[in-house]
Design a protein around this motif. Structure first.
Motif, PDB file in Angstrom:
ATOM      1  N   ARG A  18      16.423 106.148  48.687  1.00 28.34           N
ATOM      2  CA  ARG A  18      15.328 107.009  48.249  1.00 28.34           C
ATOM      3  C   ARG A  18      14.807 106.529  46.910  1.00 28.34           C
ATOM      4  O   ARG A  18      15.563 106.322  45.973  1.00 28.34           O
ATOM      5  N   CYS A  19      13.485 106.376  46.828  1.00 28.62           N
ATOM      6  CA  CYS A  19      12.863 105.916  45.586  1.00 28.62           C
ATOM      7  C   CYS A  19      11.364 106.210  45.645  1.00 28.62           C
ATOM      8  O   CYS A  19      10.598 105.432  46.206  1.00 28.62           O
ATOM      9  N   PRO A  20      10.917 107.327  45.067  1.00 33.04           N
ATOM     10  CA  PRO A  20       9.484 107.657  45.083  1.00 33.04           C
ATOM     11  C   PRO A  20       8.662 106.622  44.309  1.00 33.04           C
ATOM     12  O   PRO A  20       9.159 105.965  43.379  1.00 33.04           O
ATOM     13  N   ASP A  90      23.079  98.382  47.854  1.00 32.71           N
ATOM     14  CA  ASP A  90      22.340  99.478  47.215  1.00 32.71           C
ATOM     15  C   ASP A  90      22.528  99.431  45.704  1.00 32.71           C
ATOM     16  O   ASP A  90      21.576  99.596  44.933  1.00 32.71           O
ATOM     17  N   GLN A  91      23.754  99.185  45.264  1.00 31.17           N
ATOM     18  CA  GLN A  91      24.047  99.191  43.839  1.00 31.17           C
ATOM     19  C   GLN A  91      23.369  98.034  43.128  1.00 31.17           C
ATOM     20  O   GLN A  91      22.907  98.177  41.982  1.00 31.17           O
ATOM     21  N   LEU A  99      17.413 102.120  38.369  1.00 30.86           N
ATOM     22  CA  LEU A  99      16.932 103.342  39.002  1.00 30.86           C
ATOM     23  C   LEU A  99      17.642 104.596  38.501  1.00 30.86           C
ATOM     24  O   LEU A  99      17.220 105.718  38.824  1.00 30.86           O
ATOM     25  N   ASP A 100      18.685 104.418  37.700  1.00 32.23           N
ATOM     26  CA  ASP A 100      19.327 105.589  37.110  1.00 32.23           C
ATOM     27  C   ASP A 100      18.510 106.168  35.961  1.00 32.23           C
ATOM     28  O   ASP A 100      18.793 107.274  35.488  1.00 32.23           O
ATOM     29  N   VAL A 101      17.507 105.436  35.507  1.00 30.39           N
ATOM     30  CA  VAL A 101      16.620 105.909  34.433  1.00 30.39           C
ATOM     31  C   VAL A 101      15.456 106.672  35.065  1.00 30.39           C
ATOM     32  O   VAL A 101      14.688 106.112  35.842  1.00 30.39           O
ATOM     33  N   ARG A 131      16.471  94.800  34.972  1.00 30.29           N
ATOM     34  CA  ARG A 131      17.717  94.386  34.312  1.00 30.29           C
ATOM     35  C   ARG A 131      18.149  93.074  34.953  1.00 30.29           C
ATOM     36  O   ARG A 131      18.805  93.045  35.990  1.00 30.29           O
ATOM     37  N   GLN A 132      17.778  91.975  34.314  1.00 26.43           N
ATOM     38  CA  GLN A 132      17.943  90.671  34.912  1.00 26.43           C
ATOM     39  C   GLN A 132      19.208  89.972  34.432  1.00 26.43           C
ATOM     40  O   GLN A 132      19.828  90.358  33.440  1.00 26.43           O
ATOM     41  N   ASP A 133      19.570  88.905  35.146  1.00 29.96           N
ATOM     42  CA  ASP A 133      20.658  88.049  34.700  1.00 29.96           C
ATOM     43  C   ASP A 133      20.281  87.431  33.363  1.00 29.96           C
ATOM     44  O   ASP A 133      19.196  86.848  33.226  1.00 29.96           O
TER      45      ASP A 133
END
Length: 343
Positions: A18-20, A90-91, A99-101, A131-133
């Protein structure tokens, strides 16, 4: 291997979370100069490399759909590329897009503090910082100085094809991983990069790869996520070809420094002309960088770099409409100024 551009065509190969759209707009984030490894493989489908794997992403209403491609030589892949289960995939997505922000709440906060942000942001929802390498982000942004997105993307593609491990071939297009540090530290690396069209940036890419490999190492670079912003920037600025602006890009997009505000001449002019901030002297010195960053941190708060990403995306879209392919990149100067040199 065929591209899997539609979940309806092969539903067993696709998963979703889920991601609006208000929390993420793929078309705005993946084409805004934060990363150079994604392309629109069909309308609304984005294919690229993330975490040493090839992905295709789509959005549908309030779902983010994804499919991951297997490697051609699965027996030869490194241990870190072992097959993942759905929870792990997913993680990876949640981590990459942070996506936690909660973005909608941040937009409201920034809009309440800044009418200019509010007027622009309504047309650009879902712009968030990736959030990249850290190694990939660092070496990619060294390539952005005095450059534009189309050319940077081509350079990074050449870099990966020449030095990176081949992952798979999609519709006759070979896709490679980003090179390891060791691949870029050979005695002939700089010469090979020059032959690929990197120009003066060749010595900075190979030099920084060598400096990191012989110093912090890839893991040490990643551990800069845990140190204060000023310390991370100081370490980065000691690397070949890395100035304050490129360091701020890496701090923001790879090292969890949400307060980092990358400043170029364009951002400087915005601060002075649109916000009336009398900052800096006749040139964009390190002191001016600090003053401008402090101004925006005071205006937008602890995630000022995220707020700037929204305005940057809006400005980039306007520039693309006006100037076609001559886009401004995060690490490059404003359009029309092509003086060589790192910054």
């Amino acid at each position: 291997m065929k591209l899997r551009d539609s979940p309806s065509a092969c539903p067993s190969l696709w998963r979703s979370l889920r991601c609006p759209a208000a929390e993420l707009r793929l078309d705005l984030v993946l084409a805004s100069g934060q990363t150079f490894r994604w392309w629109e493989s069909s309308p609304g489908a984005w294919t690229g490399v993330m975490g040493g794997r090839v992905w295709t992403l789509r959005q549908d209403r309030d779902r983010l759909w994804y499919t991951v491609y297997g490697e051609e030589e699965e027996d030869e892949r490194p241990a870190e590329a072992a097959k993942l289960d759905s929870a792990e995939m997913d993680q990876i997505l949640r981590d990459y897009f942070q996506l936690d922000v909660g973005l909608r709440g941040l937009y409201r906060t920034w809009g309440a503090a800044d009418p200019l942000f509010q007027s622009v942001a309504k047309d650009f929802p879902g712009v968030r910082v990736l959030r990249q390498d850290p190694v990939e982000c660092l070496l990619s942004f060294i390539c952005t100085s005095n450059n534009h997105i189309s050319r940077i993307t081509t350079m990074i593609e050449r870099l990966c094809c020449a030095f990176g491990r081949r992952l798979c071939c999609l519709d006759a297009r070979p896709v490679h991983a980003f090179p390891s540090l060791s691949a870029l530290t050979g005695v002939d690396a700089e010469a090979r990069l020059r032959a690929l069209g990197f120009g003066y940036r060749a010595k900075f890419v190979s030099g920084s790869a060598r400096a990191v490999a012989e110093g912090l190492g890839a893991e040490g670079l990643r551990q800069l996520r845990a140190v204060p912003y000023a310390e991370a920037r100081r370490v980065l600025c000691a690397l070949p070809g890395v100035g304050t602006k490129v360091a701020d890009c890496v701090c923001l997009m790879a090292l969890d420094k949400a307060e980092a505000v990358p400043v170029d001449t364009h951002v400087w002019h915005i601060a002075r002309q649109r916000y009336g901030a009398a900052l800096g002297g006749r040139s964009l010195t390190p002191r001016a960088h600090q003053q401008i960053g402090d101004f925006f941190r005071g205006l937008w708060g602890p995630r000022a770099g995220w707020a700037q990403a929204v305005l940057f995306c809006a400005d980039l879209r306007k520039g693309q409409e006006l100037a076609g392919s001559r886009e401004r990149a995060w690490g490059g100067r404003g359009r029309g100024n092509h003086r060589d040199g790192p910054h």
